[in-house]
Design a protein around this motif. Structure first.
Motif, PDB file in Angstrom:
ATOM      1  N   LEU A   1       0.799  -1.227   0.000  1.00 20.34           N
ATOM      2  CA  LEU A   1       0.000   0.000   0.000  1.00 20.34           C
ATOM      3  C   LEU A   1       0.828   1.271   0.000  1.00 20.34           C
ATOM      4  O   LEU A   1       0.421   2.291  -0.550  1.00 20.34           O
ATOM      5  N   ALA A   2       1.997   1.257   0.618  1.00 24.01           N
ATOM      6  CA  ALA A   2       2.801   2.474   0.743  1.00 24.01           C
ATOM      7  C   ALA A   2       3.693   2.739  -0.468  1.00 24.01           C
ATOM      8  O   ALA A   2       4.255   3.817  -0.587  1.00 24.01           O
ATOM      9  N   ALA A   3       3.818   1.780  -1.369  1.00 22.14           N
ATOM     10  CA  ALA A   3       4.703   1.940  -2.530  1.00 22.14           C
ATOM     11  C   ALA A   3       4.177   3.023  -3.464  1.00 22.14           C
ATOM     12  O   ALA A   3       2.976   3.171  -3.656  1.00 22.14           O
ATOM     13  N   GLY A   4       5.105   3.764  -4.058  1.00 19.73           N
ATOM     14  CA  GLY A   4       4.743   4.829  -4.986  1.00 19.73           C
ATOM     15  C   GLY A   4       4.545   4.356  -6.406  1.00 19.73           C
ATOM     16  O   GLY A   4       4.216   5.130  -7.286  1.00 19.73           O
ATOM     17  N   GLY A   5       4.732   3.099  -6.688  1.00 19.44           N
ATOM     18  CA  GLY A   5       4.593   2.565  -8.042  1.00 19.44           C
ATOM     19  C   GLY A   5       4.570   1.053  -8.009  1.00 19.44           C
ATOM     20  O   GLY A   5       4.518   0.440  -6.947  1.00 19.44           O
ATOM     21  N   GLY A   6       4.635   0.463  -9.190  1.00 25.89           N
ATOM     22  CA  GLY A   6       4.701  -0.990  -9.287  1.00 25.89           C
ATOM     23  C   GLY A   6       3.365  -1.676  -9.497  1.00 25.89           C
ATOM     24  O   GLY A   6       3.284  -2.893  -9.512  1.00 25.89           O
TER      25      GLY A   6
END
Length: 99
Positions: free
Chosen positions: A59-64
């Motif tokens: 959830l905290a990732a900025g991409g992918g």
């Protein structure tokens, strides 16, 4: 769909300023309608050799999340390597079919 396929162009962060940029090099976008299959095939070719793969970025990732979005919306999708590293012209095609 086209935006997600295009964003596979090896977006990365530049230094520590959090400004995104895309890798240099040509991009080729093709659209093909198949009346027999009632499907639109979108293909994006670029010079980056890294193939996309579905993953769970958290959830905290900025991409992918791109491959997961494409997988959820497309009838079928895939990617394959093009060219040869020895020729100095590596690359890939990422495609998706809608219909």
């Amino acid at each position: 769909m086209l935006a997600e396929l295009r964003s596979r162009r090896a977006r990365h962060l530049r230094g520590g300023d959090n400004a995104h940029r895309y890798s240099a090099g040509p991009i080729d976008v093709r659209l093909r309608w198949s009346a027999a299959d009632a499907a639109l095939r979108i293909s994006v070719r670029d010079v980056e050799p890294v193939l996309p793969r579905p993953r769970d970025p958290g959830l905290a990732a900025g991409g992918g999340r791109g491959p997961g979005v494409v997988e959820a919306v497309a009838r079928r999708w895939g990617a394959y390597a093009t060219g040869e590293a020895s020729s100095g012209r590596p690359g890939k095609v990422v495609w998706a079919e809608l219909g």
